[in-house]
Structure formats: C-alpha cells, structure tokens
Design an enzyme around this catalytic site. Structure first.
Site, PDB file in Angstrom:
ATOM      1  N   PRO A  10       0.787  -1.227   0.000  1.00  0.00           N
ATOM      2  CA  PRO A  10       0.000   0.000   0.000  1.00  0.00           C
ATOM      3  C   PRO A  10       0.821   1.280   0.000  1.00  0.00           C
ATOM      4  O   PRO A  10       1.818   1.392   0.710  1.00  0.00           O
ATOM      5  CB  PRO A  10      -0.837  -0.107   1.276  1.00  0.00           C
ATOM      6  CG  PRO A  10      -0.182  -1.136   2.112  1.00  0.00           C
ATOM      7  CD  PRO A  10       0.481  -2.076   1.157  1.00  0.00           C
ATOM      8  N   ASN A  11       0.350   2.212  -0.807  1.00  0.00           N
ATOM      9  CA  ASN A  11       0.873   3.581  -0.910  1.00  0.00           C
ATOM     10  C   ASN A  11       2.208   3.688  -1.647  1.00  0.00           C
ATOM     11  O   ASN A  11       2.690   4.793  -1.874  1.00  0.00           O
ATOM     12  CB  ASN A  11       0.969   4.252   0.472  1.00  0.00           C
ATOM     13  CG  ASN A  11      -0.385   4.371   1.127  1.00  0.00           C
ATOM     14  OD1 ASN A  11      -1.322   4.877   0.505  1.00  0.00           O
ATOM     15  ND2 ASN A  11      -0.532   3.875   2.346  1.00  0.00           N
ATOM     16  N   ARG A  18       5.850  12.280  -2.917  1.00  0.00           N
ATOM     17  CA  ARG A  18       5.716  12.919  -1.606  1.00  0.00           C
ATOM     18  C   ARG A  18       6.776  12.339  -0.677  1.00  0.00           C
ATOM     19  O   ARG A  18       7.353  11.304  -0.956  1.00  0.00           O
ATOM     20  CB  ARG A  18       4.320  12.640  -1.013  1.00  0.00           C
ATOM     21  CG  ARG A  18       3.201  13.399  -1.691  1.00  0.00           C
ATOM     22  CD  ARG A  18       1.859  13.062  -1.051  1.00  0.00           C
ATOM     23  NE  ARG A  18       1.926  13.128   0.395  1.00  0.00           N
ATOM     24  CZ  ARG A  18       1.568  12.131   1.224  1.00  0.00           C
ATOM     25  NH1 ARG A  18       1.117  11.003   0.730  1.00  0.00           N
ATOM     26  NH2 ARG A  18       1.658  12.262   2.522  1.00  0.00           N
ATOM     27  N   TYR A  23      11.642   8.764   1.619  1.00  0.00           N
ATOM     28  CA  TYR A  23      11.649   7.708   0.597  1.00  0.00           C
ATOM     29  C   TYR A  23      12.419   8.070  -0.677  1.00  0.00           C
ATOM     30  O   TYR A  23      12.489   7.254  -1.592  1.00  0.00           O
ATOM     31  CB  TYR A  23      10.210   7.325   0.235  1.00  0.00           C
ATOM     32  CG  TYR A  23       9.411   6.820   1.422  1.00  0.00           C
ATOM     33  CD1 TYR A  23       9.782   5.653   2.091  1.00  0.00           C
ATOM     34  CD2 TYR A  23       8.297   7.518   1.890  1.00  0.00           C
ATOM     35  CE1 TYR A  23       9.065   5.195   3.186  1.00  0.00           C
ATOM     36  CE2 TYR A  23       7.569   7.063   2.981  1.00  0.00           C
ATOM     37  CZ  TYR A  23       7.962   5.908   3.622  1.00  0.00           C
ATOM     38  OH  TYR A  23       7.250   5.462   4.698  1.00  0.00           O
ATOM     39  N   ASN A  79       8.082  -5.573  -0.715  1.00  0.00           N
ATOM     40  CA  ASN A  79       7.960  -4.431   0.189  1.00  0.00           C
ATOM     41  C   ASN A  79       6.488  -4.344   0.587  1.00  0.00           C
ATOM     42  O   ASN A  79       5.668  -3.828  -0.177  1.00  0.00           O
ATOM     43  CB  ASN A  79       8.410  -3.142  -0.493  1.00  0.00           C
ATOM     44  CG  ASN A  79       8.395  -1.967   0.483  1.00  0.00           C
ATOM     45  OD1 ASN A  79       7.800  -2.057   1.557  1.00  0.00           O
ATOM     46  ND2 ASN A  79       9.045  -0.879   0.122  1.00  0.00           N
ATOM     47  N   ALA A  82       3.047  -0.564   4.921  1.00  0.00           N
ATOM     48  CA  ALA A  82       2.605  -0.553   6.325  1.00  0.00           C
ATOM     49  C   ALA A  82       1.977  -1.888   6.755  1.00  0.00           C
ATOM     50  O   ALA A  82       1.873  -2.163   7.960  1.00  0.00           O
ATOM     51  CB  ALA A  82       1.626   0.590   6.550  1.00  0.00           C
ATOM     52  N   GLU A 103      12.278  -9.671   2.175  1.00  0.00           N
ATOM     53  CA  GLU A 103      11.512  -8.520   2.673  1.00  0.00           C
ATOM     54  C   GLU A 103      12.375  -7.277   2.488  1.00  0.00           C
ATOM     55  O   GLU A 103      13.561  -7.284   2.824  1.00  0.00           O
ATOM     56  CB  GLU A 103      11.187  -8.723   4.159  1.00  0.00           C
ATOM     57  CG  GLU A 103      10.467  -7.535   4.787  1.00  0.00           C
ATOM     58  CD  GLU A 103      10.269  -7.694   6.297  1.00  0.00           C
ATOM     59  OE1 GLU A 103      10.538  -8.786   6.847  1.00  0.00           O
ATOM     60  OE2 GLU A 103       9.864  -6.694   6.923  1.00  0.00           O
ATOM     61  N   HIS A 105      12.643  -2.910   2.786  1.00  0.00           N
ATOM     62  CA  HIS A 105      12.159  -1.580   3.172  1.00  0.00           C
ATOM     63  C   HIS A 105      13.130  -0.526   2.675  1.00  0.00           C
ATOM     64  O   HIS A 105      14.341  -0.646   2.899  1.00  0.00           O
ATOM     65  CB  HIS A 105      11.970  -1.487   4.684  1.00  0.00           C
ATOM     66  CG  HIS A 105      10.998  -2.503   5.174  1.00  0.00           C
ATOM     67  ND1 HIS A 105       9.652  -2.389   4.942  1.00  0.00           N
ATOM     68  CD2 HIS A 105      11.194  -3.687   5.789  1.00  0.00           C
ATOM     69  CE1 HIS A 105       9.048  -3.467   5.421  1.00  0.00           C
ATOM     70  NE2 HIS A 105       9.954  -4.274   5.939  1.00  0.00           N
ATOM     71  N   ARG A 112      12.971   4.883  12.762  1.00  0.00           N
ATOM     72  CA  ARG A 112      11.708   5.624  12.674  1.00  0.00           C
ATOM     73  C   ARG A 112      10.829   5.304  13.896  1.00  0.00           C
ATOM     74  O   ARG A 112      11.318   4.862  14.919  1.00  0.00           O
ATOM     75  CB  ARG A 112      11.010   5.305  11.336  1.00  0.00           C
ATOM     76  CG  ARG A 112      11.878   5.690  10.128  1.00  0.00           C
ATOM     77  CD  ARG A 112      11.127   5.555   8.828  1.00  0.00           C
ATOM     78  NE  ARG A 112      10.016   6.490   8.744  1.00  0.00           N
ATOM     79  CZ  ARG A 112       8.971   6.333   7.927  1.00  0.00           C
ATOM     80  NH1 ARG A 112       8.910   5.267   7.137  1.00  0.00           N
ATOM     81  NH2 ARG A 112       7.997   7.223   7.897  1.00  0.00           N
TER      82      ARG A 112
HETATM   83  O1  CA2 Z   1      10.545   1.896   4.065  1.00  0.00           O
HETATM   84  C1  CA2 Z   1       9.695   1.219   3.445  1.00  0.00           C
HETATM   85  O2  CA2 Z   1       9.885   0.740   2.333  1.00  0.00           O
HETATM   86  C2  CA2 Z   1       8.305   1.003   4.079  1.00  0.00           C
HETATM   87  O3  CA2 Z   1       7.896  -0.328   3.787  1.00  0.00           O
HETATM   88  C3  CA2 Z   1       7.382   2.014   3.409  1.00  0.00           C
HETATM   89  C4  CA2 Z   1       5.990   2.046   4.017  1.00  0.00           C
HETATM   90  C5  CA2 Z   1       6.052   2.193   5.534  1.00  0.00           C
HETATM   91  O4  CA2 Z   1       4.752   2.121   6.078  1.00  0.00           O
HETATM   92  C6  CA2 Z   1       6.928   1.110   6.161  1.00  0.00           C
HETATM   93  O5  CA2 Z   1       6.978   1.335   7.557  1.00  0.00           O
HETATM   94  C7  CA2 Z   1       8.331   1.174   5.589  1.00  0.00           C
HETATM   95  C8  CA2 Z   1       5.197   3.231   3.455  1.00  0.00           C
HETATM   96  C9  CA2 Z   1       5.049   3.235   1.982  1.00  0.00           C
HETATM   97  C10 CA2 Z   1       4.359   4.502   1.582  1.00  0.00           C
HETATM   98  O6  CA2 Z   1       5.174   5.184   0.661  1.00  0.00           O
HETATM   99  C11 CA2 Z   1       4.967   6.517   0.431  1.00  0.00           C
HETATM  100  C12 CA2 Z   1       5.759   7.071  -0.516  1.00  0.00           C
HETATM  101  C13 CA2 Z   1       5.613   8.414  -0.791  1.00  0.00           C
HETATM  102  C14 CA2 Z   1       4.676   9.162  -0.112  1.00  0.00           C
HETATM  103  C15 CA2 Z   1       3.883   8.592   0.834  1.00  0.00           C
HETATM  104  C16 CA2 Z   1       4.018   7.238   1.106  1.00  0.00           C
END
Ligand code: CA2
Length: 151
Positions: A10-11, A18, A23, A79, A82, A103, A105, A112
C-alpha cells in the site's frame, strides 16, 4: 527464463511524489526500470506489481508460490509497506505458499517510529534488506538469485 516477482504494498504507488526526505525522489516506475535492469544482468524476467489491497497481495504470493513449485520462479522481493507491521494474513500467505521472500524496506524502519520496529513478515522471510533506499531492490533481486542457487 525464470521470473522474480517484485511486489509492492500500500501507498508505494506514491513513491517519488511525496515525502522525499524519507523515501527519496525515485518513482515506482523508475524502480521497475531499475529492477528490470538488475534482473537482466542475472538472466531473470521481472513480474512487477503493486497493490493497495491486502487480498490482492495474498493472491499474488500464492501464484508466486505455485510458480516456484513448478520451477518457473525464484520467489519474491516484497515491500509490504505498512502491512509489514499489521498483517498476520501476509505472514500466513508467505508461509502457506512456501514463497522464498526477500523482505525489503526503502527507509530504515528501526530509526523511525516504534510502531515500525516490528514486522510480521520477517520471521517467514528468507532475508531482509532495510534502509538501502531504492538500491535495495537491486540488492534484493541479486541476493534472492544467489540464494536460489544454494539448494
Ligand atoms: O521503508 C519502506 O519501504 C516502508 O515499507 C514504506 C511504508 C512504511 O509504512 C513502512 O513502515 C516502511 C510506506 C510506503 C508509503 O510510501 C509513500 C511514498 C511516498 C509518499 C507517501 C508514502
């Protein structure tokens, strides 16, 4: 040619649009290009997928497990976004379908928030790559390929 599934939760479709301080600025389309380039160097085809829906991710993990069993896939770079921190269902899918999973990230989840420190995925992952930015995808493809040759 065998395949590797690169699966994003997701996301992650928002990548590069953003939160660049967390990221980076690379988009998911650019991550796909990077994955295809890395896979080509080791003679693999990439199946690249992203979903914001847990059930769809589960279905693709099952599909990947069947492909590994039939000898057409080496497994998945995953990946889970969340869902990493919440999903027993994804844990069970990886275990149940016997999918070799790296896995991954992008950010260092351990530097974090506390709620990002626990992963339901890590105990069923073959290995984990954290905090290498999007370069982690290339490392993961290469690593999964090498691990797949061990047995
Ligand atoms: O660090 C990672 O790859 C995560 O899997 C990314 C997830 C986060 O919830 C994990 O804790 C760590 C979030 C992905 C959302 O990505 C976005 C990218 C740009 C803007 C907003 C969200």
């Amino acid at each position: 040619m065998k395949t590797v599934l690169v699966l994003n939760g997701p996301n992650l479709n928002l990548l590069g649009t953003r939160k660049p301080e967390v990221y980076g600025t690379t988009t998911l389309a650019e991550v796909e290009d990077l994955c295809r380039a890395e896979a080509e160097t080791v003679g693999l085809d990439v199946i690249f997928r992203q979903s914001n829906h847990e059930g769809e991710l589960i279905d693709w993990l099952h599909e990947c497990g069947a492909a590994v069993k039939s000898g057409t896939s080496i497994g998945a770079v995953f990946n889970p976004g969340a869902y990493t921190h919440t999903s027993i269902a994804l844990h069970d899918a990886i275990e149940g379908a016997s999918v070799p999973v790296v896995e991954l990230h992008i950010a260092n989840v351990h530097s974090r928030e506390e709620y990002r420190h626990h992963s339901f995925i890590s105990t069923v992952a073959r290995t984990v790559i954290i905090g290498a930015g999007v370069t982690g995808y290339a490392l993961a493809i290469n690593g999964l390929n090498r691990l797949s040759m061990l047995h």
